[in-house]
Write an enzyme that holds these catalytic residues in place. Structure first.
Site, mmCIF file in Angstrom:
data_model
loop_
_atom_site.group_PDB
_atom_site.id
_atom_site.type_symbol
_atom_site.label_atom_id
_atom_site.label_comp_id
_atom_site.label_asym_id
_atom_site.label_seq_id
_atom_site.Cartn_x
_atom_site.Cartn_y
_atom_site.Cartn_z
ATOM 1 N N HIS A 262 -7.609 -5.698 -0.495
ATOM 2 C CA HIS A 262 -6.350 -4.982 -0.270
ATOM 3 C C HIS A 262 -5.604 -5.526 0.946
ATOM 4 C CE1 HIS A 262 -3.519 -1.747 -0.573
ATOM 5 N NE2 HIS A 262 -3.806 -1.278 0.622
ATOM 6 N N ASP A 263 -6.319 -5.969 1.955
ATOM 7 C CA ASP A 263 -5.693 -6.475 3.179
ATOM 8 C C ASP A 263 -4.951 -7.795 2.968
ATOM 9 O OD1 ASP A 263 -6.028 -4.532 5.010
ATOM 10 O OD2 ASP A 263 -7.706 -5.455 6.081
ATOM 11 N N ASP B 91 -8.218 -6.951 -4.974
ATOM 12 C CA ASP B 91 -7.911 -5.637 -4.406
ATOM 13 C C ASP B 91 -8.529 -4.570 -5.304
ATOM 14 O OD1 ASP B 91 -6.846 -3.284 -3.399
ATOM 15 O OD2 ASP B 91 -4.770 -3.987 -3.388
ATOM 16 N N ARG C 84 -11.775 5.869 9.879
ATOM 17 C CA ARG C 84 -11.229 4.512 9.889
ATOM 18 C C ARG C 84 -12.248 3.503 9.342
ATOM 19 N NH1 ARG C 84 -6.982 1.262 9.272
ATOM 20 N NH2 ARG C 84 -6.920 -0.481 10.721
ATOM 21 N N SER D 142 0.839 -1.193 0.000
ATOM 22 C CA SER D 142 0.000 0.000 0.000
ATOM 23 C C SER D 142 0.882 1.253 0.000
ATOM 24 C CB SER D 142 -0.916 -0.041 1.225
ATOM 25 O OG SER D 142 -1.987 0.851 1.096
#
Length: 390
Positions: A357-358, A324, A229, A160
């Site tokens: 993405h994680d 992602d 968040r 990232s």
């Protein structure tokens, strides 16, 4: 009682600090502003060999920090954010490599940022902290690398925003990097990504406790930061992973509440993520770091990605994840194409993960194998003969 190291763990670790750019020798930032003194928080794992040729710099993402592996105490329930890939026998094998990770400037985990004391005023910087860029983060890191006496890094890597830093390292300091591994990243954030960051920033600044960023010692803008968040976390997951993890399951009840309290598991999860984040992160740092991500554009100032990477000398491994949607694989392929046009040695792996993405943080094993083999090849070709333990 002496610490008993768990198999595969780097064990207990300690955060370290390096301060530089003392006035009148402040560091000039991309904006033209000057900043100093600057402190970087960092951690190291493994041992630097005699010729200092086995160093790997780990670069963290938006909400990460220098604590990449190990624990601070025996009963610490939260090891470093990349503990699954750093340690003896793991992808970043600390029996072979000297691994270090620094918290970026603008951060809030020990590095100079908006919550630091401005020596000119004796008060926290707040929004008087100068704007920073990914280039500025890297410029600060190279001071740390110089301080450690490391002439050339065996590898720079991160996911990232960490991947953006890895790209900037390889392009700006081609003679200081042997290999670069940008993961789940891009040469420039998409308009959609900028939009999500902007919504998060607006949420923070709209919080009645934000007070123009001057909230230190007062009530912090908790609701705004938690909302930022939550928005960000949605972008880190995928449709598949949300189905798998939450589905439409209800949280602690058998029927709808017909009110605005939590009904679904996914609602509870996002609120938990938001609530826990405000205990470890500074709202002003969130503003500054997301803006640095938005500003990142590797093609500048040349105006062309192909032109921008023509001086790169590192061997590249670029990894993306099929699910992602924040940093989709086509963006990684654009970087690969630009490197290939310039004849740069590049390997590209698109991993078929369901976790969005994680995925780079979760590492189901495939990524570790790719990293292990790539690093072994880099070490062999660079003539690395002396292991960290020697």
């Amino acid at each position: 009682m002496p610490h008993k190291r768990e198999p595969g763990s780097v064990g207990l670790v300690k955060k370290q600090f390096y301060t530089f750019a003392e006035p009148p020798h402040e560091m000039e930032l991309s904006s033209g502003a000057k900043l100093g003194p600057i402190t970087l928080a960092y951690e190291t794992y493994g041992r630097l060999n005699r010729d200092k040729s086995n160093a790997i710099l780990i670069l963290h993402a938006l909400s990460g920090d220098s604590h990449a592996a190990g624990k601070y105490a025996e009963d610490d329930k939260h090891p470093g954010w990349w503990d699954n890939t750093i340690g003896p026998g793991k992808a970043f094998d600390t029996d072979k490599y000297f691994v270090l990770c620094s918290n970026v400037i603008g951060g809030c985990q020990g590095s100079t940022g908006p919550a630091s004391i401005n020596p000119a005023t004796g008060k926290e910087y707040g929004l008087s902290f100068p704007m920073i860029t990914v280039h500025d983060m890297v410029s600060a890191q190279i001071r740390l690398i110089d301080h450690l006496g490391i002439d050339k890094l065996l590898t720079v890597t991160g996911g990232s925003m960490g991947g953006m830093q890895a790209l900037r390292w390889a392009v700006s300091y081609p003679d200081r990097v042997i290999a670069a591994i940008p993961i789940a990243t891009t040469s420039k954030l998409s308009p959609q990504g900028i939009a999500f960051n902007e919504v998060g920033r607006v949420a923070i600044m709209a919080d009645p406790n934000f007070s123009g960023g001057d909230y230190y010692g007062k009530t912090v803008p908790r609701e705004g930061l938690a909302l930022a968040r939550m928005i960000g976390h949605i972008t880190y997951l995928s449709d598949d992973s949300m189905h798998e993890k939450f589905g439409r399951k209800l949280r602690g009840k058998k029927s709808f509440g017909y009110n605005f309290n939590v009904d679904f598991e996914v609602e509870s999860y996002l609120r938990y993520k938001g609530d826990t984040f405000v205990h470890r992160f500074d709202a002003n740092s969130y503003l500054y770091i997301t803006k640095a991500i938005d500003y990142f554009d590797l093609s500048l100032p040349e105006g062309s990605l192909v032109k921008a990477v023509e001086g790169a000398k590192a061997k590249f491994l670029i990894i993306s994840f099929k699910s992602d949607w924040l940093y989709p694989p086509y963006q990684a392929r654009e970087i690969v194409k630009a490197l290939m046009i310039n004849g740069v040695d590049v390997t590209y792996c698109e991993i078929d993960s369901r976790y969005g993405h994680d995925a780079f943080l979760l590492d189901e094993g495939e990524m570790s194998k790719i990293l292990t083999n790539f690093l072994a090849n880099v070490a062999e070709k660079s003539g690395l003969r002396e292991a960290a333990s020697s």
